[in-house]
Design a protein around this motif. Structure first.
Motif, PDB file in Angstrom:
ATOM      1  N   UNK A  34     -46.104  -3.447  18.088  1.00  0.00           N
ATOM      2  CA  UNK A  34     -46.764  -4.679  17.566  1.00  0.00           C
ATOM      3  C   UNK A  34     -47.058  -4.152  16.078  1.00  0.00           C
ATOM      4  N   UNK A  35     -47.462  -2.877  15.812  1.00  0.00           N
ATOM      5  CA  UNK A  35     -47.808  -2.333  14.467  1.00  0.00           C
ATOM      6  C   UNK A  35     -46.615  -2.380  13.655  1.00  0.00           C
ATOM      7  N   UNK A  36     -45.407  -2.078  14.155  1.00  0.00           N
ATOM      8  CA  UNK A  36     -43.999  -2.024  13.427  1.00  0.00           C
ATOM      9  C   UNK A  36     -43.546  -3.380  13.145  1.00  0.00           C
ATOM     10  N   UNK A  37     -44.051  -4.581  14.050  1.00  0.00           N
ATOM     11  CA  UNK A  37     -43.769  -5.844  13.692  1.00  0.00           C
ATOM     12  C   UNK A  37     -44.545  -6.464  12.652  1.00  0.00           C
ATOM     13  N   UNK A  77     -26.273   0.983  13.807  1.00  0.00           N
ATOM     14  CA  UNK A  77     -26.339   2.419  13.936  1.00  0.00           C
ATOM     15  C   UNK A  77     -27.580   2.711  14.629  1.00  0.00           C
ATOM     16  N   UNK A  78     -28.819   1.985  14.223  1.00  0.00           N
ATOM     17  CA  UNK A  78     -30.129   2.207  14.893  1.00  0.00           C
ATOM     18  C   UNK A  78     -30.083   1.915  16.399  1.00  0.00           C
ATOM     19  N   UNK A  79     -29.268   0.752  16.685  1.00  0.00           N
ATOM     20  CA  UNK A  79     -29.215   0.408  17.998  1.00  0.00           C
ATOM     21  C   UNK A  79     -28.640   1.575  18.737  1.00  0.00           C
ATOM     22  N   UNK A  80     -27.430   1.971  18.144  1.00  0.00           N
ATOM     23  CA  UNK A  80     -26.828   2.957  18.900  1.00  0.00           C
ATOM     24  C   UNK A  80     -27.445   4.285  19.329  1.00  0.00           C
ATOM     25  N   UNK A 113     -34.694  -8.559  25.521  1.00  0.00           N
ATOM     26  CA  UNK A 113     -36.122  -8.338  25.116  1.00  0.00           C
ATOM     27  C   UNK A 113     -36.259  -7.064  24.570  1.00  0.00           C
ATOM     28  N   UNK A 114     -35.773  -7.000  23.356  1.00  0.00           N
ATOM     29  CA  UNK A 114     -35.866  -5.769  22.752  1.00  0.00           C
ATOM     30  C   UNK A 114     -36.487  -6.054  21.023  1.00  0.00           C
ATOM     31  N   UNK A 115     -37.103  -5.170  20.603  1.00  0.00           N
ATOM     32  CA  UNK A 115     -37.688  -5.235  19.104  1.00  0.00           C
ATOM     33  C   UNK A 115     -36.582  -5.569  18.184  1.00  0.00           C
ATOM     34  N   UNK A 116     -35.433  -4.715  18.583  1.00  0.00           N
ATOM     35  CA  UNK A 116     -34.264  -5.182  17.730  1.00  0.00           C
ATOM     36  C   UNK A 116     -33.816  -6.424  17.379  1.00  0.00           C
ATOM     37  N   UNK A 155     -24.487  -7.583  17.329  1.00  0.00           N
ATOM     38  CA  UNK A 155     -24.824  -6.350  17.390  1.00  0.00           C
ATOM     39  C   UNK A 155     -25.450  -6.075  18.888  1.00  0.00           C
ATOM     40  N   UNK A 156     -26.302  -6.752  19.323  1.00  0.00           N
ATOM     41  CA  UNK A 156     -26.734  -6.379  20.536  1.00  0.00           C
ATOM     42  C   UNK A 156     -25.991  -6.212  21.663  1.00  0.00           C
ATOM     43  N   UNK A 157     -25.023  -7.062  21.874  1.00  0.00           N
ATOM     44  CA  UNK A 157     -23.963  -6.958  23.118  1.00  0.00           C
ATOM     45  C   UNK A 157     -22.958  -5.833  22.736  1.00  0.00           C
ATOM     46  N   UNK A 158     -22.713  -5.678  21.392  1.00  0.00           N
ATOM     47  CA  UNK A 158     -21.607  -4.468  21.163  1.00  0.00           C
ATOM     48  C   UNK A 158     -22.164  -3.227  21.124  1.00  0.00           C
ATOM     49  N   UNK A 159     -23.665  -2.973  20.937  1.00  0.00           N
ATOM     50  CA  UNK A 159     -24.215  -1.642  21.074  1.00  0.00           C
ATOM     51  C   UNK A 159     -24.183  -1.452  22.421  1.00  0.00           C
TER      52      UNK A 159
END
Length: 491
Positions: A34-37, A77-80, A113-116, A155-159
């Motif tokens: 929540x803080x990051x968002x 890159x971050x998702x990976x 359901x991910x912040x990314x 990006x989601x499904x590729x990662x």
């Protein structure tokens, strides 16, 4: 059926003996997210002003469009590194009359359901409302938003797909990073094409023809189908099958045979690293640190030796620092088996030295291109390579005898403090400060080269006398082994 799976997962969570600890961790994680968002929303609200200041004289929407592909490359890159694979214990369901499609649909749905997936929408929505909606109208507004959602899902499904491929064969990780490095190099170094210009062209075209946004939804659908088919063909008694046992393992390295039992232990530990999430993330982080020098060496304020010493220590020793701080917790699940096996403590420690030497040498070779910034950079990197092999390897193995915390290898490293204790914080002090304690006095006297030479000499002395220190470490390990084993049994 998806609702049934959710109910089963909920019951499994609340009936677990570690429910209290899990709830506390989830509350802490939710607070951090929540803080990051909230920070993302603040940046998004002022994004038009930020773009105006960073790109003066340029249209705000053009500037925004030119950064979109850069963002999604960084996002990938971050998702990976950080995004967790969705999991479901499928063993109780596979013998029932439940189609694999239903299991895969559940995994795909819950993975969303991910912040990314929320971040790019939150980051772009305020600017689209403030700039696109009043100037271009609702059609262009929705077309750009749909394009961003399409890229997010791609990006989601590729990662998820690439991480599952890496689980089976580490060569996919090299292909993934090699491709990213190639694109960045062609843009920033060889100037053969511009990702920024390509991004601006693609998304400006959507303003002229909003139907182009459907292309990004189509790309997302194609990537989803690829991930879906891969899951369907690899869904077995566990989440995914690891490999065909009839094939040779990718970690069977003939070169290691010459080191006898220590070489066999290194080969087994390489398998442990490549097959489990937590240690594999250390490899990923180590590769990312190879770009560390670009932050310092391109900045004129870091032209002295101090910055090179700092970068050289981290880039050539990042694996020793990151992986070594959790020694012997990586083997906590089977540590009792090691104690009662025919593996001697001496071979056990020699395998650790061999593993550190192997990865640190690779890291040093990867930093050789930094000679572009001057020969002194390469020389200092080599000196810090010697220091890491001579001193830091001994330090991390000494503090390993003080570490009694177990690690679950199947969990990811993101916001995971399992295995972190006081020994990690204490270890960081000598690892970070020791070379500067040697270098700075001579540097202040006007002899920086002498300081570097002294670091190299001390590193060589410890490497030459390694057998002496190895005996000391083994003796201390023999005294502490039962305390370490008892600590690892506490879950």
């Amino acid at each position: 059926m998806t609702l049934t799976f959710l109910i089963h997962q909920s019951k499994a969570f609340w009936r677990s003996k570690n429910t209290g600890k899990s709830v506390v961790m989830r509350v802490v994680m939710a607070t951090l997210i929540l803080y990051l968002l909230l920070n993302v929303l603040v940046v998004a609200f002022f994004l038009d002003r930020i773009l105006k200041k960073t790109n003066p004289g340029q249209d705000i929407l053009y500037s925004f469009n030119s950064y979109i592909l850069y963002y999604f490359l960084m996002d990938l890159l971050l998702r990976f590194q950080m995004q967790e694979l969705p999991t479901l214990s499928v063993r109780p369901y596979l013998h029932l009359r439940i189609k694999k499609n239903q299991l895969i649909n559940y995994l795909s749905l819950t993975s969303l359901w991910t912040t990314f997936n929320l971040t790019p929408i939150l980051l772009s929505l305020p600017l689209l409302i403030k700039v696109v909606l009043p100037e271009h109208g609702p059609t262009q507004f929705w077309s750009l938003l749909v394009s961003i959602i399409g890229l997010t899902l791609s990006n989601h499904f590729f990662s998820l797909w690439i991480k599952r491929k890496v689980n089976l064969n580490a060569i996919w990780m090299l292909i993934f990073f090699g491709t990213l490095i190639l694109f960045v190099s062609l843009d920033f170094y060889f100037k053969l094409f511009s990702i920024s210009a390509l991004s601006a062209g693609l998304f400006n075209s959507i303003l002229k023809n909003p139907l182009y946004c459907l292309i990004y939804l189509l790309i997302a659908l194609v990537v989803y189908i690829i991930n879906y088919r891969y899951l369907k063909s690899n869904l077995y008694l566990e989440e995914l099958h690891t490999a065909d046992t009839s094939h040779k393992s990718s970690t069977e390295i003939p070169y290691l045979n010459r080191f006898g039992k220590a070489g066999d232990l290194v080969a087994n530990e390489l398998k442990l690293i490549l097959r489990n999430k937590r240690p594999r993330s250390v490899i990923t982080m180590s590769l990312m640190f190879m770009f560390y020098g670009l932050i310092f060496y391109t900045n004129p304020t870091f032209s002295g030796y101090s910055g090179i010493v700092f970068c050289g220590m981290f880039m050539t020793g990042i694996f020793i620092i990151n992986y070594g701080q959790f020694m012997f917790s990586w083997q906590s699940a089977h540590f009792d088996g090691i104690l009662v096996s025919k593996v001697s403590a001496m071979d056990f420690f020699r395998s650790k030295f061999l593993l550190f030497t192997f990865f640190s040498s690779i890291c040093f070779l990867l930093t050789i291109p930094y000679v572009y910034f001057g020969w002194k950079v390469l020389i200092v990197h080599f000196i810090m390579f010697i220091w890491n092999l001579g001193v830091n390897t001994l330090l991390v193995l000494y503090f390993a005898n003080q570490n009694y915390r177990r690690i679950d290898l199947s969990k990811g490293a993101t916001f995971n403090w399992e295995g972190v204790g006081a020994s990690q914080w204490i270890l960081s002090i000598p690892l970070l400060l020791a070379p500067f304690v040697i270098y700075y006095p001579l540097n202040l006297l006007g002899y920086p080269e002498a300081g570097l030479a002294l670091i190299a000499v001390i590193g060589l002395i410890f490497m030459i006398s390694r057998e002496f220190w190895l005996n000391k470490l083994v003796k201390r390990f023999q005294e502490k082994r039962y305390l370490i084993a008892e600590g690892f049994r506490n879950k």
